[in-house]
Motif scaffolding. Structure first.
Motif, PDB file in Angstrom:
ATOM      1  N   THR A 178      36.658  80.809  34.512  1.00  0.00           N
ATOM      2  CA  THR A 178      36.542  80.491  33.272  1.00  0.00           C
ATOM      3  C   THR A 178      35.181  80.656  32.309  1.00  0.00           C
ATOM      4  O   THR A 178      35.063  80.301  31.415  1.00  0.00           O
ATOM      5  CB  THR A 178      36.950  78.893  32.927  1.00  0.00           C
ATOM      6  N   GLY A 179      34.083  81.226  33.216  1.00  0.00           N
ATOM      7  CA  GLY A 179      32.816  81.297  32.532  1.00  0.00           C
ATOM      8  C   GLY A 179      31.835  80.234  32.672  1.00  0.00           C
ATOM      9  O   GLY A 179      30.676  80.303  32.465  1.00  0.00           O
TER      10      GLY A 179
ATOM     11  N   ILE B  11      43.542  82.228  28.167  1.00  0.00           N
ATOM     12  CA  ILE B  11      42.460  82.533  27.018  1.00  0.00           C
ATOM     13  C   ILE B  11      40.843  82.405  27.716  1.00  0.00           C
ATOM     14  O   ILE B  11      40.044  83.253  27.327  1.00  0.00           O
ATOM     15  CB  ILE B  11      42.521  81.558  25.903  1.00  0.00           C
ATOM     16  N   LEU B  12      40.663  81.426  28.496  1.00  0.00           N
ATOM     17  CA  LEU B  12      39.208  81.304  28.989  1.00  0.00           C
ATOM     18  C   LEU B  12      38.789  82.178  29.884  1.00  0.00           C
ATOM     19  O   LEU B  12      38.003  82.650  29.960  1.00  0.00           O
ATOM     20  CB  LEU B  12      39.298  79.826  29.769  1.00  0.00           C
TER      21      LEU B  12
ATOM     22  N   LEU C  90      39.865  85.582  29.926  1.00  0.00           N
ATOM     23  CA  LEU C  90      39.593  86.707  29.112  1.00  0.00           C
ATOM     24  C   LEU C  90      38.278  86.269  28.293  1.00  0.00           C
ATOM     25  O   LEU C  90      37.450  87.497  28.201  1.00  0.00           O
ATOM     26  CB  LEU C  90      40.727  87.013  27.926  1.00  0.00           C
ATOM     27  N   GLU C  91      38.191  85.372  27.895  1.00  0.00           N
ATOM     28  CA  GLU C  91      36.662  84.995  26.998  1.00  0.00           C
ATOM     29  C   GLU C  91      35.359  85.397  28.039  1.00  0.00           C
ATOM     30  O   GLU C  91      34.488  85.750  27.641  1.00  0.00           O
ATOM     31  CB  GLU C  91      36.766  83.691  26.447  1.00  0.00           C
ATOM     32  N   ALA C  92      35.794  84.852  29.500  1.00  0.00           N
ATOM     33  CA  ALA C  92      34.845  84.982  30.406  1.00  0.00           C
ATOM     34  C   ALA C  92      34.785  86.408  31.031  1.00  0.00           C
ATOM     35  O   ALA C  92      34.013  86.742  31.716  1.00  0.00           O
ATOM     36  CB  ALA C  92      35.159  83.819  31.588  1.00  0.00           C
TER      37      ALA C  92
END
Length: 228
Positions: free
Chosen positions: A136-137, A176-177, A179-181
């Motif tokens: 998740t980054g 979502i997490l 993809l953002e990471a």
């Protein structure tokens, strides 16, 4: 969860994967992939070394393809390849306080400190493992164990959750997490029609100093000339 063990396991995996297996010490791991000769993807995964075996952790939808691929090129090497996915359960614990939470609940367990590092994890049941892994980054862990062991771990985390701002997230929020990471996922961001350099994973999953492996010529050509 595919495991490879035996005297020839390291040499075999070194020739079948994109990263430097022989450089791993026990307890270490790295991102890696298996390719066909023209460098199209078979599967991407993390590969980890334990004292007595190697563990490959990737998308479950590719475990059959990966297992068949490894068996295809397993000729005379003294090793065994086993798929333990069906009897395993998995739990991601992510976030800056994930380590503190796990250490509070299981102070006797030593947590892996480096990304992709792996250790046995007794609370997860027989042959349970804990891997340092960010999806998740943020920093976090992947727990691998028996379904009963992982269920018990999840229950204890829920009980202690309020003290650590623990929140269980839905698959949609996780997506979502992810993809953002910038964490790619099989079937969403890559598939077997692509060559490895098209995924952006070559920065983490490829050793350009190791010896030959399936697909190496194409991967090296892209790095050198920028094209196939």
């Amino acid at each position: 969860r595919i495991e490879v063990c035996g005297p020839d396991a390291a040499i075999f995996l070194h020739s079948q994967t994109t990263n430097d297996v022989q450089a791993l010490d026990s307890g270490q791991g790295h991102a890696s992939a298996s390719l066909v000769p023209k460098a199209h993807l078979v599967a991407t995964y993390s590969l980890h070394r334990l004292e007595d075996r190697y563990v490959l952790l990737g998308d479950s939808c590719r475990r059959q393809a990966l297992g068949e691929h490894l068996e295809k090129y397993h000729v005379s090497e003294d090793l065994q390849i086993a798929d333990h996915t069906e009897e395993s359960a998995f739990l991601l614990v992510q976030g800056p306080r994930s380590g503190s939470l796990l250490q509070r609940l299981w102070p006797e367990e030593e947590l892996p400190s480096q990304e992709h590092a792996i250790r046995p994890f007794g609370p997860g049941g027989e042959d349970a493992l804990i891997v340092r892994r960010s999806e998740t980054g943020e920093s976090g862990f992947l727990l691998v164990g028996t379904p009963e062991g992982i269920q018990e771990i999840q229950g204890r985390i829920r009980e202690a959750g309020p003290d650590f701002d623990h929140v269980e997230i839905s698959a949609e929020v996780f997506e979502i997490l992810r993809l953002e990471a910038g964490v790619p996922r099989w079937g969403e961001d890559m598939d077997e029609t692509q060559i490895l350099p098209e995924t952006g994973l070559e920065q983490q999953a490829v050793s350009y100093q190791k010896g030959c492996y399936l697909g190496q010529e194409v991967v090296a050509r892209v790095k050198t000339y920028g094209a196939v």
